[in-house]
Design an enzyme around this catalytic site. Structure first.
Site, PDB file in Angstrom:
ATOM      1  N   ASP A   1      24.686  33.987  21.206  1.00 39.30           N
ATOM      2  CA  ASP A   1      24.475  34.973  20.148  1.00 39.30           C
ATOM      3  C   ASP A   1      24.596  34.262  18.802  1.00 39.30           C
ATOM      4  O   ASP A   1      24.908  33.085  18.742  1.00 39.30           O
ATOM      5  CB  ASP A   1      25.456  36.134  20.299  1.00 39.30           C
TER       6      ASP A   1
ATOM      7  N   ASP B   1      23.666  42.337  28.010  1.00 39.54           N
ATOM      8  CA  ASP B   1      24.903  41.591  28.239  1.00 39.54           C
ATOM      9  C   ASP B   1      26.059  42.481  27.867  1.00 39.54           C
ATOM     10  O   ASP B   1      25.908  43.379  27.031  1.00 39.54           O
ATOM     11  CB  ASP B   1      24.935  40.338  27.367  1.00 39.54           C
TER      12      ASP B   1
ATOM     13  N   CYS C   1      29.359  46.112  50.305  1.00 38.57           N
ATOM     14  CA  CYS C   1      29.178  45.090  49.258  1.00 38.57           C
ATOM     15  C   CYS C   1      29.171  43.704  49.905  1.00 38.57           C
ATOM     16  O   CYS C   1      30.008  43.396  50.741  1.00 38.57           O
ATOM     17  CB  CYS C   1      30.294  45.186  48.216  1.00 38.57           C
TER      18      CYS C   1
ATOM     19  N   CYS D   1      29.505  40.795  48.322  1.00 37.99           N
ATOM     20  CA  CYS D   1      30.078  39.738  47.485  1.00 37.99           C
ATOM     21  C   CYS D   1      31.146  38.960  48.250  1.00 37.99           C
ATOM     22  O   CYS D   1      31.653  39.420  49.280  1.00 37.99           O
ATOM     23  CB  CYS D   1      30.641  40.314  46.185  1.00 37.99           C
TER      24      CYS D   1
ATOM     25  N   CYS E   1      34.441  40.984  48.762  1.00 42.59           N
ATOM     26  CA  CYS E   1      34.399  42.041  49.777  1.00 42.59           C
ATOM     27  C   CYS E   1      34.197  41.480  51.181  1.00 42.59           C
ATOM     28  O   CYS E   1      34.621  42.093  52.158  1.00 42.59           O
ATOM     29  CB  CYS E   1      33.321  43.056  49.438  1.00 42.59           C
TER      30      CYS E   1
ATOM     31  N   HIS F   1      33.632  40.316  42.151  1.00 42.49           N
ATOM     32  CA  HIS F   1      33.066  41.586  42.627  1.00 42.49           C
ATOM     33  C   HIS F   1      32.347  42.334  41.502  1.00 42.49           C
ATOM     34  O   HIS F   1      31.240  42.839  41.702  1.00 42.49           O
ATOM     35  CB  HIS F   1      34.152  42.467  43.249  1.00 42.49           C
TER      36      HIS F   1
HETATM   37 ZN   LIG Z   1      32.259  43.228  46.404  1.00 45.32          ZN
END
Ligand SMILES: [Zn+2]
Length: 420
Positions: A96, A315, A353, A355, A358, A384
């Site tokens: 930025d 963002d 999920c 990820c 998880c 996560h």
């Molecule tokens: Zn997750």
């Protein structure tokens, strides 16, 4: 070849601005848009490694010019080979302009204010009118802004040229023109004055980005794309004027061709109910074939609205900041993992999920980590939350490609409750 290329793959909607799916090609790889840009303020996404970041599916990281200028200094980052070489994140990057922090953090220095979330524009507004504030209105002048370092209180001065020079040193694929970010509460006259200043600074940013002192084209301008930032507060007239001015802002190159901005940011602190209308006004005017980045947006419902009205990039520190404090994002809304009910809950944070967190850990374990103040808690929660937000935007993209956007939006938001 220009610094970036942007190709729209699919557009949906009744009339402009259309929701669109595209591919933004940078020197460090492609970004499939719409995309969520993960904030790595100080050239690090707090608490996770670049490998972990990549595993979440994140495509691009945005770092902060103001913070890296103060620490470790832009020359250090430059000498390390730019953001990529310094941080070991080898995907696309953005920085930025530093304007927002120079105004908001500089204005608040010494006022014992450490949290800057939704209240920051109000803090700025008060500080500007507070005679005892270290940043008085006179310190924003036609050429730039004088501010104090949040680290040691030392005085610094940012101009458009200085901001662009720092961003050239940092070497991100996409950089932003220097702008003044106003509070939505500022009166119209001030919004208009600040907007005119932002436009002048945009032109100076463009000139400095492209030409060196001898009038030759800088190599950096062929590697790094420059986005202009639309401002104008909550006024329809000013927002449209700002979009119009920036869309038409060009400079003439030695070969007689013209060059404008490679893309556009939409800036400003929005009052909640104003965001969608402001985005619609602006995107109705900005050129279709250039990418549009809505700055500072990351809540699920805002992402849907912004995509629907034609934004490509977003963002926000929300997913990472929430992760560090144990607030986890799920398809049902936010959950506070420190809550007593999770002590014996051996299920995953979110069923289904994919990820890393998880796949490997239970709510009980993560709850324990937060209660015991173990570092890993923030890391796992951050992984996560980034995965959740990045995947949400990827799914929105898929829904545009499949013509199921409106159905997906309705289904997702009917389950998702913002507060636990
Ligand atoms: Zn997750």
């Amino acid at each position: 070849m220009s610094a970036i290329e942007f190709k729209i793959v699919k557009k949906i909607g009744e009339e402009a601005p259309f929701a669109r799916a595209g591919i933004l090609t940078t020197k460090h790889g492609d970004i499939e848009t719409p995309a969520f840009v993960v904030v790595g303020t100080k050239a690090t996404v707090k608490g996770i490694t670049p490998e972990m970041l990549k595993d979440t599916g994140a495509q691009v990281m945005l770092s902060n010019t103001y913070h890296l200028y103060l620490q470790p200094g832009n020359e250090v980052v430059r000498d390390a080979g730019g953001l990529q070489g310094f941080s070991n994140w080898h995907g696309p990057t953005m920085t930025d302009s530093g304007g927002f922090q120079a105004f908001s953090l500089g204005a608040a220095f010494g006022k014992n204010i450490t949290k800057f979330t939704k209240g920051e524009s109000e803090i700025l507004l008060q500080s500007r009118r507070d005679e005892s504030s270290p940043l008085k209105p006179a310190q924003i002048d036609a050429n730039g802004v004088m501010f104090r370092s949040v680290i040691d209180g030392s005085v610094h001065y940012f101009t458009p040229e200085k901001s662009i020079q720092i961003q050239h040193d940092l070497g991100a694929d996409i950089i932003f023109a220097f702008d003044e970010c106003t509070s939505p509460q500022e009166p119209y006259a001030y919004q208009a004055e600040a907007m005119d200043r932002t436009h002048r600074w945009a032109k100076q940013s463009l000139m400095y980005h492209v030409f060196d002192e001898q009038g030759k084209i800088k190599e950096a301008s062929e590697r790094q794309a420059l986005f202009g930032i639309v401002q104008g507060g909550r006024s329809e007239k000013l927002r449209k004027e700002s979009a119009e001015v920036l869309k038409n802002m060009t400079i003439t190159l030695p070969d007689g061709s013209t060059k404008g901005f490679d893309g556009f940011g939409i800036g400003g602190s929005f009052a909640k109910e104003d965001m969608t209308t402001a985005v619609e006004w602006v995107n109705g005017i900005l050129p279709e074939d250039k990418p549009r980045h809505l700055l500072g947006i990351g809540e699920a419902e805002d992402l849907f609205e912004a995509v629907e009205k034609g934004c490509d990039l977003f963002d926000c520190v929300m997913p990472t900041r929430n992760g560090r404090t144990g607030t986890l994002l799920t398809k049902y809304g936010k959950m506070n993992i420190s809550n007593a009910k999770y002590v014996n809950d051996f299920t995953k944070i979110e069923d289904g999920c994919e990820c890393y967190t998880c796949k490997n850990y239970s709510r009980a374990y993560i709850s324990h980590l937060f209660r015991a103040k173990e570092m890993l808690g923030g890391t796992l929660a951050t992984i996560h939350n980034i995965y959740f937000t990045v995947q949400l935007v990827k799914n929105i993209r898929e829904s545009i490609l499949n013509d199921t956007f409106f159905k997906f939006k309705k289904e997702f938001l009917s389950l998702y409750h913002k507060e636990e």
